[in-house]
Design a protein around this motif. Structure first.
Motif, PDB file in Angstrom:
ATOM      1  N   SER A 167       0.908  -1.232  -0.261  1.00  0.00           N
ATOM      2  CA  SER A 167      -0.279   0.171   0.010  1.00  0.00           C
ATOM      3  C   SER A 167       1.120   1.234   0.214  1.00  0.00           C
ATOM      4  CB  SER A 167      -0.689  -0.342   1.598  1.00  0.00           C
ATOM      5  OG  SER A 167      -0.249   0.676   2.597  1.00  0.00           O
ATOM      6  N   ILE A 168       1.903   0.834   0.539  1.00  0.00           N
ATOM      7  CA  ILE A 168       2.584   2.533   0.896  1.00  0.00           C
ATOM      8  C   ILE A 168       3.820   2.955  -0.805  1.00  0.00           C
ATOM      9  CG2 ILE A 168       4.747   3.426   1.342  1.00  0.00           C
ATOM     10  CD1 ILE A 168       4.867   1.129   3.910  1.00  0.00           C
ATOM     11  N   THR A 169       3.270   1.730  -1.713  1.00  0.00           N
ATOM     12  CA  THR A 169       3.889   2.507  -3.158  1.00  0.00           C
ATOM     13  C   THR A 169       2.253   2.226  -3.721  1.00  0.00           C
ATOM     14  OG1 THR A 169       5.838   0.857  -2.854  1.00  0.00           O
ATOM     15  CG2 THR A 169       4.471   0.898  -5.154  1.00  0.00           C
ATOM     16  N   ASN A 170       1.665   1.814  -3.875  1.00  0.00           N
ATOM     17  CA  ASN A 170       0.587   2.196  -3.875  1.00  0.00           C
ATOM     18  C   ASN A 170      -0.580   3.172  -4.141  1.00  0.00           C
ATOM     19  OD1 ASN A 170      -2.770  -0.202  -3.933  1.00  0.00           O
ATOM     20  ND2 ASN A 170      -2.652   1.231  -4.958  1.00  0.00           N
ATOM     21  N   SER A 171      -0.272   4.070  -2.546  1.00  0.00           N
ATOM     22  CA  SER A 171      -0.177   5.328  -2.157  1.00  0.00           C
ATOM     23  C   SER A 171      -1.041   5.595  -2.984  1.00  0.00           C
ATOM     24  CB  SER A 171       1.101   5.974  -1.811  1.00  0.00           C
ATOM     25  OG  SER A 171       1.432   5.637  -3.366  1.00  0.00           O
ATOM     26  N   GLY A 221       7.886  -6.765   1.554  1.00  0.00           N
ATOM     27  CA  GLY A 221       7.959  -7.675   2.955  1.00  0.00           C
ATOM     28  C   GLY A 221       6.806  -7.302   3.519  1.00  0.00           C
ATOM     29  N   ILE A 222       6.125  -5.930   3.411  1.00  0.00           N
ATOM     30  CA  ILE A 222       5.338  -5.977   4.520  1.00  0.00           C
ATOM     31  C   ILE A 222       4.028  -6.182   4.448  1.00  0.00           C
ATOM     32  CG2 ILE A 222       4.252  -3.626   3.376  1.00  0.00           C
ATOM     33  CD1 ILE A 222       5.442  -3.875   7.152  1.00  0.00           C
ATOM     34  N   ASN A 223       3.279  -6.923   3.260  1.00  0.00           N
ATOM     35  CA  ASN A 223       2.197  -7.556   2.942  1.00  0.00           C
ATOM     36  C   ASN A 223       2.230  -8.900   3.568  1.00  0.00           C
ATOM     37  OD1 ASN A 223       0.638  -5.401   0.622  1.00  0.00           O
ATOM     38  ND2 ASN A 223       0.996  -5.324   2.598  1.00  0.00           N
ATOM     39  N   MET A 224       3.626  -9.575   3.752  1.00  0.00           N
ATOM     40  CA  MET A 224       3.722 -10.697   3.825  1.00  0.00           C
ATOM     41  C   MET A 224       3.893 -11.180   5.500  1.00  0.00           C
ATOM     42  SD  MET A 224       4.784 -12.358  -0.156  1.00  0.00           S
ATOM     43  CE  MET A 224       5.329 -13.942   0.673  1.00  0.00           C
ATOM     44  N   ARG A 225       4.478 -10.225   6.150  1.00  0.00           N
ATOM     45  CA  ARG A 225       4.950 -10.873   7.413  1.00  0.00           C
ATOM     46  C   ARG A 225       3.630 -11.131   8.426  1.00  0.00           C
ATOM     47  NH1 ARG A 225       6.081  -4.623  10.119  1.00  0.00           N
ATOM     48  NH2 ARG A 225       3.669  -4.180  10.665  1.00  0.00           N
ATOM     49  N   GLY A 226       2.678 -11.071   8.542  1.00  0.00           N
ATOM     50  CA  GLY A 226       1.022 -11.847   9.163  1.00  0.00           C
ATOM     51  C   GLY A 226       1.107 -12.619   8.931  1.00  0.00           C
ATOM     52  N   GLY A 227       1.507 -13.763   7.385  1.00  0.00           N
ATOM     53  CA  GLY A 227       1.356 -15.022   7.005  1.00  0.00           C
ATOM     54  C   GLY A 227       1.738 -15.652   6.734  1.00  0.00           C
ATOM     55  N   PHE A 257      10.044  -0.836   4.884  1.00  0.00           N
ATOM     56  CA  PHE A 257      10.627   0.640   6.034  1.00  0.00           C
ATOM     57  C   PHE A 257       9.705   0.642   6.818  1.00  0.00           C
ATOM     58  CE2 PHE A 257       8.869   1.638   0.645  1.00  0.00           C
ATOM     59  CZ  PHE A 257       9.441   2.273   0.767  1.00  0.00           C
ATOM     60  N   PRO A 258      10.521   1.449   7.776  1.00  0.00           N
ATOM     61  CA  PRO A 258      10.366   1.714   9.718  1.00  0.00           C
ATOM     62  C   PRO A 258       9.331   1.840  10.038  1.00  0.00           C
ATOM     63  CG  PRO A 258      12.391   2.706   8.516  1.00  0.00           C
ATOM     64  CD  PRO A 258      11.951   2.174   7.763  1.00  0.00           C
ATOM     65  N   ASN A 259       9.243   0.961  10.793  1.00  0.00           N
ATOM     66  CA  ASN A 259       7.470   0.717  10.927  1.00  0.00           C
ATOM     67  C   ASN A 259       7.143   0.707  12.625  1.00  0.00           C
ATOM     68  OD1 ASN A 259       6.115  -1.800  11.784  1.00  0.00           O
ATOM     69  ND2 ASN A 259       7.578  -2.039   9.426  1.00  0.00           N
ATOM     70  N   GLY A 300      15.485  -0.139   3.262  1.00  0.00           N
ATOM     71  CA  GLY A 300      13.467   0.878   3.904  1.00  0.00           C
ATOM     72  C   GLY A 300      14.199   1.682   3.955  1.00  0.00           C
ATOM     73  N   LYS A 301      15.212   1.525   5.259  1.00  0.00           N
ATOM     74  CA  LYS A 301      15.704   2.836   6.215  1.00  0.00           C
ATOM     75  C   LYS A 301      16.140   3.872   5.227  1.00  0.00           C
ATOM     76  CE  LYS A 301      19.523   0.572   7.782  1.00  0.00           C
ATOM     77  NZ  LYS A 301      20.892   1.882   7.396  1.00  0.00           N
ATOM     78  N   ASP A 302      17.213   3.454   4.206  1.00  0.00           N
ATOM     79  CA  ASP A 302      17.810   4.833   3.806  1.00  0.00           C
ATOM     80  C   ASP A 302      16.560   5.308   2.725  1.00  0.00           C
ATOM     81  OD1 ASP A 302      20.044   3.559   5.388  1.00  0.00           O
ATOM     82  OD2 ASP A 302      20.618   2.412   3.028  1.00  0.00           O
ATOM     83  N   VAL A 303      14.999   4.925   2.690  1.00  0.00           N
ATOM     84  CA  VAL A 303      14.233   5.619   1.700  1.00  0.00           C
ATOM     85  C   VAL A 303      13.854   6.827   3.212  1.00  0.00           C
ATOM     86  CG1 VAL A 303      12.540   5.513   0.258  1.00  0.00           C
ATOM     87  CG2 VAL A 303      14.361   4.348  -0.034  1.00  0.00           C
ATOM     88  N   LEU A 304      12.729   5.868   3.987  1.00  0.00           N
ATOM     89  CA  LEU A 304      12.567   6.247   5.087  1.00  0.00           C
ATOM     90  C   LEU A 304      13.140   6.404   6.387  1.00  0.00           C
ATOM     91  CD1 LEU A 304       9.122   8.190   6.355  1.00  0.00           C
ATOM     92  CD2 LEU A 304       9.426   5.396   6.527  1.00  0.00           C
ATOM     93  N   ASP A 305      13.922   7.859   5.470  1.00  0.00           N
ATOM     94  CA  ASP A 305      14.961   7.746   6.789  1.00  0.00           C
ATOM     95  C   ASP A 305      14.186   8.706   8.044  1.00  0.00           C
ATOM     96  OD1 ASP A 305      15.100  10.254   5.986  1.00  0.00           O
ATOM     97  OD2 ASP A 305      17.269  10.281   5.078  1.00  0.00           O
TER      98      ASP A 305
END
Length: 337
Positions: A167-171, A221-227, A257-259, A300-305
């Protein structure tokens, strides 16, 4: 209206939408999206980043559009650009065909040609860009007898960027891919899958084999870590990396990205934290092991710094976050493309 005389950008398919019309803009075609996870099957119908582009000398251009109800808002939105310049932003009431008229801005006759053509698009190109959440349908373009045509190659940015991710890319049209594309003066195909970026084989094959692009970014990664266990993630990521890099085109893999569940930012680590760390390590290792000149890894941390670039859910970036992410990513991509 002969739709062969206009360009449909970022539309994987133009399909009939029940109750709306025959020319609905889908980012992913039906035969592909209906093999994906349940959420992806309708997210893929989101027209975000799809554009209708044309050139005409008509002083009066009537546009007829409709959309269904967006997932997260009450109204659809279309942004009209003249070249690179935002000309008009219009709300679209779901379920109704709306009509609006475009008149070339007088200001374009005052500014120099160099000034109004300094971006990636010719100032002669009209662009109807659709925002997040709805499927948009085009019902007609009336130029009142004036000729209409699709933009020529030299009237558009030379490079075509494919952006796949969550969704962060979908944005939205204000999301980091669109911001970075403006900075780089390139076109971007937004293929983000909100809550549904699972790297299915069918999706990967479609992006590689059927989409036209010069370079690609894959935010994973972010959308797959839950399952998904790390071994399943690694299998899917490995297939994606191999298929994309085999094209010989520039491919950039971006980790999570960091969260608020990231190990460096949480006081309550849990399974999602562990999987995120594992996923990030897997992606880095895959790129290092592949060791080919067209494959690159950006943490990701280098993009959302700036962690304060997140919104209140501490997962999705705010407008400020997307802006700094777009600027940071543009700086990094400029060296690779």
């Amino acid at each position: 209206m002969n739709f062969e005389n206009v360009e449909f950008y970022n539309a994987g398919a133009v399909e009939k939408v029940p109750g709306l019309g025959d020319h609905g803009f889908m980012r992913i075609p039906e035969n592909v999206r209906n093999q994906l996870n349940d959420r992806a099957r309708f997210v893929a119908m989101d027209s975000v980043g799809c554009e209708v582009r044309f050139v005409t000398a008509s002083p009066n251009v009537d546009i007829f559009l409709s959309c269904n109800r967006p997932e997260f808002s009450e109204m659809g939105e279309v942004r009209v650009f003249k070249g690179d310049f935002l000309f008009q932003t219009l709300p679209i009431e779901p379920g109704k065909v709306i009509n609006f008229r475009l008149n070339p801005p007088e200001s374009f006759n005052i500014a120099s040609s160099l000034a109004i053509n300094a971006g990636g698009f010719s100032s002669d190109v009209w662009r109807l860009a659709f925002n997040r959440g709805a499927t948009f349908c085009l019902h007609g373009i009336d130029t009142h007898g004036y000729a209409i045509r699709a933009p020529k190659a030299d009237e558009k940015p030379r490079l075509n960027w494919l952006a796949y991710g969550s969704s962060i890319t979908n944005s939205s049209l204000d999301g980091y891919p669109h911001f970075a594309a403006r900075k780089l003066k390139v076109q971007v195909q937004n293929k983000g899958m909100s809550g549904a970026c699972h790297m299915e084989k069918e999706m990967v094959d479609y992006l590689v084999d059927e989409c036209e692009w010069n370079f690609a970014t894959c935010e994973l990664g972010i959308n797959m870590r839950g399952g998904f266990a790390p071994d399943i993630f690694e299998k899917r990521a490995s297939y994606l990396v191999n298929r994309f890099t085999a094209t010989g085109k520039t491919v950039v893999i971006i980790s999570v990205f960091p969260n608020c569940r990231t190990s460096t930012h949480t006081v309550k680590p849990e399974i999602n934290t562990e999987r995120e760390d594992a996923y990030n390590a897997i992606l880095s290792a895959l790129v290092e092991k592949k060791n080919v000149p067209n494959l690159h890894f950006i943490p990701g941390k280098d993009v959302l710094d700036d962690f304060t670039g997140l919104s209140g859910d501490l997962l999705h970036p705010s407008s400020y976050g997307h802006a700094i992410m777009g600027a940071n990513l543009a700086d990094k991509l400029r060296k690779l493309i």
